[in-house]
Design a protein around this motif. Structure first.
Motif, short mmCIF file in Angstrom:
data_model
loop_
_atom_site.label_atom_id
_atom_site.label_comp_id
_atom_site.label_asym_id
_atom_site.label_seq_id
_atom_site.Cartn_x
_atom_site.Cartn_y
_atom_site.Cartn_z
N ASN A 65 38.81 -41.84 -18.11
CA ASN A 65 37.47 -42.38 -17.90
C ASN A 65 37.47 -43.42 -16.80
O ASN A 65 36.53 -43.48 -15.99
N LYS A 68 37.66 -41.57 -13.57
CA LYS A 68 36.37 -40.94 -13.30
C LYS A 68 35.38 -41.97 -12.76
O LYS A 68 34.70 -41.72 -11.77
N THR A 69 35.34 -43.13 -13.38
CA THR A 69 34.45 -44.20 -12.93
C THR A 69 34.83 -44.65 -11.53
O THR A 69 33.97 -44.86 -10.66
#
Length: 136
Positions: A65, A68-69
């Motif tokens: 995550n 991805k961010t």
């Protein structure tokens, strides 16, 4: 209540098979059960560790995550930079077009002035030649 000590024995073909008491069987079953419980507790610990590795605060999914961010932020920054570059390119194109038009006008003016000077020099030469012929 304790179980009575009764030997379990069996006779086959006249031979006696090992005699095992109920206490020995109970002890063996308890040992097997203890080993099974130990393995179960170890398995539970491994599953807890695996869940921490996958979904913990610094686990695999948290790292994915974060990546991805991070990628989205970099993509948005790249898009913003591309937009500013397009605007800058538009200004540069206009500058090139205006410079080209100005250069063409300046070259045309130079050519026209050179032709005008050549024409006036030719006419002056004709006038000088005709006055030289008539004056002896």
């Amino acid at each position: 209540m304790a179980a009575p000590k009764i030997p379990l024995s069996s006779r086959r073909s006249g031979t006696i098979i090992n005699t095992v008491t109920r206490e020995e069987i109970t002890a063996r079953l308890e040992a097997v059960e203890a080993r099974s419980e130990t393995r179960f507790v170890e398995l539970g610990g491994k599953l807890d560790y695996l869940s921490d590795v996958l979904i913990g605060d610094h686990g695999f999914f948290a790292q994915m995550n974060a990546l991805k961010t991070d990628n989205l932020a970099q993509s948005n920054a790249l898009k913003a930079e591309m937009i500013s570059l397009k605007a800058d390119n538009k200004t540069t194109r206009w500058t090139v077009v205006i410079t080209l038009i100005t250069s063409i006008i300046a070259a045309s003016a130079l050519i026209l002035s050179v032709q005008a000077n050549l024409l006036s020099a030719f006419q002056a030469g004709q006038t000088a030649a005709s006055s030289a012929r008539t004056s002896p």
